[in-house]
Enzyme design. Structure first.
Site, PDB file in Angstrom:
ATOM      1  N   GLY A 194       0.858  -1.114   0.062  1.00 15.74           N
ATOM      2  CA  GLY A 194      -0.110  -0.023  -0.078  1.00 15.74           C
ATOM      3  C   GLY A 194       1.081   1.175   0.257  1.00 15.74           C
ATOM      4  CE  LYS A 203      20.063  -0.976 -10.958  1.00 10.50           C
ATOM      5  NZ  LYS A 203      20.734  -0.185 -10.538  1.00 10.50           N
ATOM      6  NE  ARG A 234      -4.978  -8.775  -0.930  1.00 10.56           N
ATOM      7  CZ  ARG A 234      -3.545  -7.768  -1.202  1.00 10.56           C
ATOM      8  NH1 ARG A 234      -3.225  -8.203  -0.323  1.00 10.56           N
ATOM      9  NH2 ARG A 234      -3.589  -7.248  -2.126  1.00 10.56           N
TER      10      ARG A 234
END
Lengths: 83, 444
Positions: B164, B201, B292
């Protein structure tokens, strides 16, 4: 003593928090001296956390809302007695 | 098959699961907080159980309340949706301990997939391509600076505990890395209660492309092709599509094979998503496994005709996956716009409130997943996602044009939303050409 009062208002509808996280101490207590840039509370709205600052230097006179209470846009949250 | 499923969620995804239950002839139990009494998922479920006050912590994140509701309603399974407790292994374990099936992977596998630094380390050993970076977490600034020297700047800090965009920071040199490290750690601690960071990176102009997988308890696994999710604002997806305009048949096969290898290496079961970062030269790297159902799952359902939520339930109930990879032939193109209750003209400020007027789009090729109805009040306590508009067309241009039509038809009063912002993206020449990367919106 006719000090001027500054009112911290909520910029949006959300949940009022007096503490940075559930088990931490409140940002400010009644009677505490604050600088304009001090964070005094958080409003959470839709998982977005908005920190509110005192806005003016002075002393926290009254905290008008309970921790975790729902507040409306433009609702008065705290009164600060300006220096 | 289960008799009764409790849905430990709210909003559009709760409705989505209720619909799957009804399609399968399984009873659906909704749960709701004090703020959600009038919610559509409460009205459309077979039963509804109150679980506490408005704040998530006291209701939708309250394991005891959810377990109690499951027992009381005699549900034999729990569907967690996405967000809230969906990827919490402790909750999955608590359900199993209570004799209630958790619709998702096993708690142990979820724990491994959920700790990104650990999953990464585990998969490197198995030869899965990952972005060059730190070996496991970086505990201190000095450790981070060392790791950055090894892989070369620019680098990106990420939180071990979750996604998120929380705890995520890009650094282009040692000075900025030292500066952003404490900020990222603080954010990670606040969001996931775990300050642990790892470092990778940073690849310029890269895309976020993910592969949907389904895996049963008998070792059968298939992938359902990719979704391109490069249109992101602050690392949050706003628009997704399937397939990706970048991926050709050869790359699709390679990414699909790698995704299935990840499933095997993690011992993953049920529906899941393997996220890759894809460089402009076509090199792809494993980022994480999402254990999920995802918000953007409908675009895959539209192109494959496979109902992912029904499949989740059937797999969890012990059915074998009777799907062979050759039989999965995605066709056409699907786009999804995530409409949020935010004001695009005011820095995407949250905009809870009452929906006074509502017209939702329809017509050929359009699917709308939403919990809104006229008069509904969007509470400020939860996510800002209020509606998903999904458009299907025979090819990308026709999907785009149907999406334009659908967005035009949306009419709301009372709350601000992001429809106009989505419409603008659809008209952007780079979007139309499929020239996407994860900082597309930042550079608009």
């Amino acid at each position: 003593m006719t000090a001027e009062t500054h009112v911290v208002k909520s910029p949006l509808m959300g949940t009022f928090y007096r503490t940075p996280s559930p088990d931490e101490k409140p940002f400010v207590e009644q009677g505490q001296r604050v600088n304009a840039s001090d964070v005094v509370c958080i409003i959470e709205s839709m998982k977005v956390f908005t920190e509110l600052r005192a806005g003016r230097p002075g002393v926290v006179k009254r905290i008008l809302v309970e921790n975790e209470e729902l507040v409306m846009k433009n609702q008065d949250l705290m009164e600060i007695e300006i220096d | 098959m289960f008799r009764k499923i409790l849905i430990a969620n709210r909003g559009e995804i709760a409705l989505r699961v209720i619909r799957a239950c009804r399609d399968l002839g399984v009873r659906a139990v909704a749960v709701y907080s004090d703020a959600d009494q009038g919610s559509l998922h409460v009205r459309l479920a077979d039963e509804a159980v109150p679980i506490g006050p408005a704040l998530s912590r006291k209701s939708y994140l309250n394991m005891d309340a959810l377990l109690e509701a499951s027992r009381k309603s005699r549900a034999d399974a729990v569907h967690p949706g996405y967000g809230f407790l969906a990827e919490n292994p402790e909750f999955a374990r608590a359900c199993e301990d209570a004799g209630i099936a958790f619709i998702g992977p096993s708690p142990a596998c979820m724990a491994l997939a959920g700790n990104k630094a650990k999953a990464r380390k585990h998969l490197i050993k198995k030869g899965v391509p990952v972005i060059p970076g730190s070996e496991g977490p970086v505990a201190t600034v000095a450790h981070a600076l060392d790791a950055a020297e090894n892989v070369g700047y620019p680098v990106i800090l990420k939180a071990s505990g979750g996604g998120g965009g929380k705890g995520m920071r890009i650094a282009r040199d040692a000075k900025s890395l030292s500066e952003v490290f404490p900020v990222a750690a603080g954010e990670a601690k606040a969001a996931f209660d775990l300050p642990e960071l790892y470092l990778e990176k940073y690849i310029e102009k890269s895309r976020h492309i993910e592969v949907q997988v389904l895996s049963d308890h008998f070792g059968n696994a298939v992938h359902l092709g990719e979704r391109e999710c490069s249109i992101q604002k602050r690392h949050q997806k706003l628009m997704e599509e399937a397939p990706s305009p970048f991926v050709d048949a050869a790359l699709r096969e390679k990414m699909g094979d790698t995704a299935l290898a990840v499933v095997r290496f993690l011992g993953y079961t049920n529906a899941g998503t393997v996220e890759f970062l894809v460089a402009p030269d076509g090199a792809f790297y494993f980022m994480e496994m999402n254990a999920r159902i995802q918000v953007e799952h409908p675009v895959t359902e539209m192109t494959t005709g496979i109902d992912l939520v029904c499949r989740q339930i059937r797999i969890a109930s012990g059915e074998a996956l009777l799907l062979s990879q050759e039989k999965i032939r995605p066709h056409g193109w699907a786009l999804e716009c995530r409409i949020n209750a935010e004001d695009p003209d005011d820095g995407f400020m949250p905009s809870p409130g009452t929906v006074e007027e509502l017209v939702l789009p329809g017509g050929a090729g359009i699917r709308v997943d939403t919990h809104l109805y006229p008069g509904y009040t969007v509470p400020p306590f939860y996510d800002s996602l209020i509606c998903k508009v999904i458009a299907w067309g025979k090819d990308r241009p026709s999907a785009i044009s149907r999406m334009r039509r659908a967005l035009f038809e949306v009419r709301t009063k009372g709350i601000k939303n992001t429809v106009s912002f989505h419409a603008k993206i659809l008209d952007h020449p780079d979007f139309i050409q499929g020239r996407l990367h994860t900082r597309f919106l930042e550079e608009l």
